[in-house]
Design a protein around this motif. Sequence first.
Motif, PDB file in Angstrom:
ATOM      1  N   VAL A  47      -0.052  -5.197  -8.217  1.00 59.69           N
ATOM      2  CA  VAL A  47      -1.254  -5.715  -7.424  1.00 59.69           C
ATOM      3  C   VAL A  47      -1.053  -5.457  -6.101  1.00 59.69           C
ATOM      4  N   ASN A  48      -2.065  -4.853  -5.202  1.00 62.74           N
ATOM      5  CA  ASN A  48      -1.729  -4.563  -3.956  1.00 62.74           C
ATOM      6  C   ASN A  48      -2.739  -5.150  -2.923  1.00 62.74           C
ATOM      7  N   PRO A  49      -2.804  -6.656  -2.726  1.00 69.64           N
ATOM      8  CA  PRO A  49      -3.924  -7.314  -2.278  1.00 69.64           C
ATOM      9  C   PRO A  49      -3.978  -7.135  -0.693  1.00 69.64           C
ATOM     10  N   VAL A  50      -5.108  -7.425  -0.140  1.00 68.49           N
ATOM     11  CA  VAL A  50      -5.465  -7.861   1.023  1.00 68.49           C
ATOM     12  C   VAL A  50      -5.874  -8.983   1.138  1.00 68.49           C
TER      13      VAL A  50
ATOM     14  N   ASN B 297     -15.891 -10.248  -7.664  1.00 66.08           N
ATOM     15  CA  ASN B 297     -15.624  -9.035  -7.936  1.00 66.08           C
ATOM     16  C   ASN B 297     -14.764  -8.355  -7.212  1.00 66.08           C
ATOM     17  N   GLN B 298     -14.422  -8.670  -6.094  1.00 71.24           N
ATOM     18  CA  GLN B 298     -13.449  -8.285  -4.994  1.00 71.24           C
ATOM     19  C   GLN B 298     -11.837  -8.644  -5.431  1.00 71.24           C
ATOM     20  N   VAL B 299     -11.496  -9.606  -6.163  1.00 70.69           N
ATOM     21  CA  VAL B 299     -10.322 -10.329  -6.433  1.00 70.69           C
ATOM     22  C   VAL B 299      -9.574  -9.616  -7.425  1.00 70.69           C
ATOM     23  N   PRO B 300      -8.357  -9.068  -7.551  1.00 68.59           N
ATOM     24  CA  PRO B 300      -7.493  -9.482  -6.516  1.00 68.59           C
ATOM     25  C   PRO B 300      -7.171  -8.329  -5.193  1.00 68.59           C
ATOM     26  N   GLN B 301      -8.002  -7.320  -5.143  1.00 68.66           N
ATOM     27  CA  GLN B 301      -7.844  -6.323  -4.321  1.00 68.66           C
ATOM     28  C   GLN B 301      -8.226  -7.094  -2.905  1.00 68.66           C
TER      29      GLN B 301
ATOM     30  N   PHE C  21      -5.095 -16.468  -0.284  1.00 71.60           N
ATOM     31  CA  PHE C  21      -3.851 -16.655  -1.060  1.00 71.60           C
ATOM     32  C   PHE C  21      -4.103 -17.222  -2.502  1.00 71.60           C
ATOM     33  N   GLY C  22      -5.170 -18.374  -2.290  1.00 72.43           N
ATOM     34  CA  GLY C  22      -5.216 -19.188  -3.726  1.00 72.43           C
ATOM     35  C   GLY C  22      -5.956 -18.109  -4.674  1.00 72.43           C
ATOM     36  N   GLN C  23      -6.719 -17.255  -4.291  1.00 73.25           N
ATOM     37  CA  GLN C  23      -7.617 -16.422  -5.162  1.00 73.25           C
ATOM     38  C   GLN C  23      -6.353 -15.454  -6.020  1.00 73.25           C
ATOM     39  N   LEU C  24      -5.564 -14.847  -5.032  1.00 73.24           N
ATOM     40  CA  LEU C  24      -4.543 -14.028  -5.532  1.00 73.24           C
ATOM     41  C   LEU C  24      -3.577 -14.686  -6.731  1.00 73.24           C
ATOM     42  N   LEU C  25      -3.381 -16.127  -6.370  1.00 76.21           N
ATOM     43  CA  LEU C  25      -2.392 -16.718  -7.025  1.00 76.21           C
ATOM     44  C   LEU C  25      -3.228 -17.054  -8.417  1.00 76.21           C
TER      45      LEU C  25
ATOM     46  N   VAL D  93       3.961  -7.376  -7.167  1.00 79.73           N
ATOM     47  CA  VAL D  93       2.997  -7.735  -5.901  1.00 79.73           C
ATOM     48  C   VAL D  93       3.544  -6.896  -4.786  1.00 79.73           C
ATOM     49  N   ASP D  94       2.714  -6.143  -4.244  1.00 79.35           N
ATOM     50  CA  ASP D  94       2.907  -5.007  -3.172  1.00 79.35           C
ATOM     51  C   ASP D  94       2.238  -5.789  -1.895  1.00 79.35           C
ATOM     52  N   LEU D  95       2.888  -6.205  -0.976  1.00 80.54           N
ATOM     53  CA  LEU D  95       2.722  -6.668   0.320  1.00 80.54           C
ATOM     54  C   LEU D  95       2.577  -5.954   1.493  1.00 80.54           C
ATOM     55  N   HIS D  96       2.280  -4.653   1.299  1.00 86.55           N
ATOM     56  CA  HIS D  96       2.144  -3.686   2.432  1.00 86.55           C
ATOM     57  C   HIS D  96       0.984  -3.917   3.037  1.00 86.55           C
ATOM     58  N   TYR D  97      -0.247  -4.238   2.477  1.00 90.70           N
ATOM     59  CA  TYR D  97      -1.419  -4.197   2.984  1.00 90.70           C
ATOM     60  C   TYR D  97      -1.832  -5.786   3.396  1.00 90.70           C
TER      61      TYR D  97
END
Length: 309
Positions: A240-243, A252-256, A260-264, A280-284
């Motif tokens: 997962v690479n979230p912003v 429809n945009q989650v988890p991109q 924080f709560g939506q990602l969780l 989980v990739d935190l680069h973005y």
Amino acid sequence: MHIGLSIPQYGRFADPELAAEVSASAELIGYDSLWVGDRLLVAAAPRSRYPGGDGTAPAEQQVFLDPLTILTVAATATSRVRLGSSALNALWQPPVLLARTLTTLDRVSGGRLDVGLGLGWSRDEYQAAGVPWAGRGARLEETLDVLERVWAEGDLVEHQGAVWTVPPSVVRPKPVQRPRPPLLLGGFSAATLARVGRRADGWLGAALPVPVLRQMWRSVQQHAEQAGRDPEALRLVVRVNPVLTAEPAPENQVPQRGTFGQLLGYLTHLVGALGAELLVDLHYAAGDAEEYLALAGDLHDALRKEAGR
């Protein structure tokens, strides 16, 4: 719950010292695994669409450190966590050389390597690496054949194939992990899912809707059954690479994208529904090194709390 974290490797985080610092800190936090990706170049006039967003490769990927070198940095900075690639392009070097490098890394890490391989998506990278774009699937199959032969027990290694020939040879040392380091394959085509089921130890997935991932994972398991293998023994690792956003994003945009709560929520649903291992990739998501580490700690704590409920 198995929780993995990306190692700082590209964009503003392409810093070997930061890679070592985050790797050591992630192990102390309690992460189970650390991962790298693979990008050779970002073409100025690409012939292939990036598989995400609007089809344009993120600007962050224009700066990218070598994945296996960074995994070696992480190996020397840690003692417990698993170390994996999601995913290393399998075809950019001859498989005998790839086997030697991966064997060395497995030994440097004390047997903690997860070999995650893929085929990539960029015709321009293949051209720059001097590797034909056509016939990638067959080349991957033969690559896996060579890796398995090099890693197998026995006095001599030998291979005669359509692309590579290895004369009867002594190839040592062998990896610490026997009979081989775990082999995970990435990709989403029907051929890839079948290949995972037939001969890999797991599948490297990505942040798709859970019903879509469930359908693909069932396909992998069905192919494993057809090959006489135990589908329950296979691993599913989802990257997962979230912003992260301050305000909730459309579902429809989650988890991109999302809070924080939506990602969780997505991650916990993924584990509950599919038993997936998380990457989980935190680069973005992070703006600087301090935020990278803070987010890593907060996310791990929140996921463990959800797992304990």
